[in-house]
Design an enzyme around this catalytic site. Structure first.
Site, PDB file in Angstrom:
ATOM      1  CE1 TYR A   1       0.551   8.751   1.344  1.00  0.00           C
ATOM      2  CE2 TYR A   1       2.120  10.123   0.142  1.00  0.00           C
ATOM      3  CZ  TYR A   1       1.048   9.997   1.009  1.00  0.00           C
ATOM      4  OH  TYR A   1       0.464  11.131   1.533  1.00  0.00           O
TER       5      TYR A   1
ATOM      6  CE  LYS B   1      -2.602  10.093   0.078  1.00  0.00           C
ATOM      7  NZ  LYS B   1      -3.943  10.208   0.705  1.00  0.00           N
TER       8      LYS B   1
END
Length: 239
Positions: A139, A143
């Site tokens: 994750y 990002k």
């Protein structure tokens, strides 16, 4: 009045932004994963929103979403809100989808990409990344990649205002009920960047304040490596 397309707007921050923008008199194009999920936004459609559907973990369906949007009146702005925190589809949904939609949707002059404070723990390395979702990605990496994408678009398209937003840890389905941040502030900055008197581009924002992102996000060489990797995977260059 601004016309805004919001990905992942059947729930969470995307839906909240859509509701606020509609109430403020703007035109909104909603997005849900499939036609069944569109029932969750019937109230917004009844209030005047349009809607498209497609699974953003599938590149073919991402292309189909772009085609649906392009058949409508072109949007003035896009909020790339859809995202996953866990699972194999992190890279397709969090990175490939905003990349392809940016490349394929015609006309928007303002683009907002949802990032996270966790991007600062991401690795600035696209070597061996599985963009297809065959295995779970990080994750934090995703990002960092989408923040770098926002900055790359700002550099390559100077006529477009392109920014990344950290909405904070807010009590949505993803954030969980115990999240400590303010839910209203979680979607305010996105709305402001697409409709407000803003001329900034290439920024990383948190609650309407510009912040310092991971240094790699602004590194032109890293941005170009990321864009090449995504162009190779999708077969679609970003111009």
């Amino acid at each position: 009045m601004t016309r805004i397309f919001i990905t992942g707007s059947a729930d969470g921050l995307g839906r909240l932004a859509a509701r606020t923008l509609l109430d403020d008199g703007h035109e909104v194009i909603l997005h849900a994963r499939d036609t069944h999920r569109l029932t969750a936004v019937k109230d917004l459609v009844d209030a005047g929103a349009e809607a498209v559907a497609g699974d953003l973990s599938d590149p073919d369906q991402i292309r189909a979403v772009a085609a649906q949007v392009n058949r409508l009146t072109p949007p003035d702005a896009v909020i790339h809100n859809a995202g996953l925190y866990t699972g194999a589809a992190i890279m397709p949904v969090n990175v490939v989808a905003p990349y392809l939609l940016t490349a394929l949707i015609a006309g928007p002059s303002r683009l907002v990409y949802l990032s996270s404070g966790m991007h600062r723990g991401g690795r600035a390395d696209v070597t061996g990344v599985d963009w297809s979702g065959g295995r779970a990605g990080s994750y934090s990496d995703s990002k960092l990649f989408v923040t770098a994408l926002a900055f790359a678009v700002a550099r390559r398209r100077p006529e477009v205002l392109s920014n990344a937003v950290d909405p904070g840890w807010v009590p949505t389905r993803m954030g969980g009920p115990g999240a400590p941040d303010d839910l209203r502030l979680g979607h305010l900055t996105q709305e402001w960047l697409v409709t407000g008197d803003v001329s900034d581009t290439g920024g990383y924002w948190h609650h309407q304040r510009r912040q310092s992102p991971h240094p790699a996000a602004g590194d032109v060489d890293f941005q170009d490596r990321l864009l090449r990797a995504l162009a190779d995977f999708t077969g679609v260059p970003l111009t």
